[in-house]
Scaffold this active site. Structure first.
Site, PDB file in Angstrom:
ATOM      1  N   VAL A 136      11.922  -3.229  -5.349  1.00 52.91           N
ATOM      2  CA  VAL A 136      10.796  -3.990  -5.888  1.00 52.91           C
ATOM      3  C   VAL A 136       9.671  -2.996  -6.131  1.00 52.91           C
ATOM      4  CG1 VAL A 136       9.088  -5.778  -5.353  1.00 52.91           C
ATOM      5  CG2 VAL A 136      11.479  -6.091  -4.671  1.00 52.91           C
ATOM      6  N   CYS A 137       9.099  -3.004  -7.338  1.00 51.83           N
ATOM      7  CA  CYS A 137       8.050  -2.038  -7.664  1.00 51.83           C
ATOM      8  C   CYS A 137       6.818  -2.282  -6.794  1.00 51.83           C
ATOM      9  CB  CYS A 137       7.662  -2.146  -9.135  1.00 51.83           C
ATOM     10  SG  CYS A 137       6.270  -1.068  -9.543  1.00 51.83           S
ATOM     11  N   ILE A 138       6.369  -1.231  -6.151  1.00 49.24           N
ATOM     12  CA  ILE A 138       5.264  -1.390  -5.189  1.00 49.24           C
ATOM     13  C   ILE A 138       3.950  -1.750  -5.878  1.00 49.24           C
ATOM     14  CG2 ILE A 138       4.776   1.106  -5.072  1.00 49.24           C
ATOM     15  CD1 ILE A 138       4.244   0.590  -2.022  1.00 49.24           C
TER      16      ILE A 138
ATOM     17  N   GLY B  94       4.177  -5.271  -7.063  1.00 53.48           N
ATOM     18  CA  GLY B  94       4.214  -6.143  -5.886  1.00 53.48           C
ATOM     19  C   GLY B  94       2.830  -6.328  -5.274  1.00 53.48           C
TER      20      GLY B  94
END
Lengths: 120, 130
Positions: free
Chosen positions: B76-78, B81
């Site tokens: 999940v892209c930080i 996110g």
């Protein structure tokens, strides 16, 4: 040989974080020295409009970041001629350069030239 | 064939379900998934806090089970996110937020993981874009 990636940015700069998030992909790839191209089409060409007043929308202007793309190793920047014409934008007064303005058939050839394509 | 799969849409979008079906079909067909990368609103598809009505398909749970069962690399892209409030325990603590909603099997990591997957895969397949 690293695989080449074409990022197609199709959202207007003020319709949400999409323009910023397409740009972030380009900047991250530039940091890894990857062969990248970026194509602005549909409402994405609105990102190239000069003299935007982001402050009036309480937004951050990404024009300076787009202009810095070539410094970050992303030099192959393209815009769709049809999308510009549909929105009344002149290819000669855009804020980002160097920029190649491509006709539809050249865009098909461009997409074909890249190993991978990501559209945002 | 080696696939990288990027998802941009939340759990309730049809494209999130299509991405899952594609991923399942890819493995069933003997292909490899080098990485799943959830970007933009796709980060919501990994949230542990989505509550789906009982008579509807629980897409986040299906993703979780799928990734766990096949030991896939689910990223999940930080940045995406953080912007949307999808945080693991570490980030919730870092930014003093009251709750974390991202757990195993998901990893919170940067866009470098997308580029790395693009390099490793024969094909990048994206779901939920414009």
């Amino acid at each position: 040989m690293p695989k080449s990636l074409l990022i197609i940015s199709r959202q207007s700069p003020w319709s949400g974080p999409s323009a910023r998030e397409a740009l972030d992909i380009a900047l991250a790839g530039g940091a890894f020295d990857l062969p990248l191209g970026m194509l602005f089409m549909d409402d994405g060409v609105l990102q190239l409009m000069p003299s935007q007043r982001a402050g009036a929308l309480q937004q951050k202007d990404i024009t300076a970041n787009l202009q810095a793309l070539s410094m970050f190793g992303v030099e192959d920047l393209f815009a769709c001629h049809t999308s510009l014409a549909e929105r009344g934008l002149s290819p000669t007064e855009l804020s980002v350069e160097p920029l190649q303005v491509l006709r539809d058939q050249d865009i098909a050839a461009l997409i074909d030239r890249y190993d991978q394509v990501i559209t945002i | 064939m080696k696939f990288a799969i990027a998802l941009y849409s939340p759990a309730h979008a049809p494209s999130s379900r299509r991405a899952l079906l594609f991923a399942q079909a890819a493995l069933a067909g003997g292909h490899e998934i080098v990485r799943l990368f959830f970007y933009q609103d796709g980060v919501h598809s990994a949230s542990s806090n989505v509550v789906t009505p009982q008579d509807e398909l629980d897409v986040p749970a299906q993703w979780r089970d799928f990734v766990t069962q096949h030991q896939l690399d689910g990223v999940v892209c930080i940045a995406a996110g953080l912007r949307r409030g999808v945080l693991n325990t570490q980030e919730a603590e870092r930014y003093s937020r009251p709750a974390a909603n991202l757990a195993e099997p998901w990893d919170l990591s940067g866009l470098g993981q997308l580029h790395d997957a693009v390099q490793a895969a024969d094909r990048l397949i994206c779901f939920g874009g414009p």
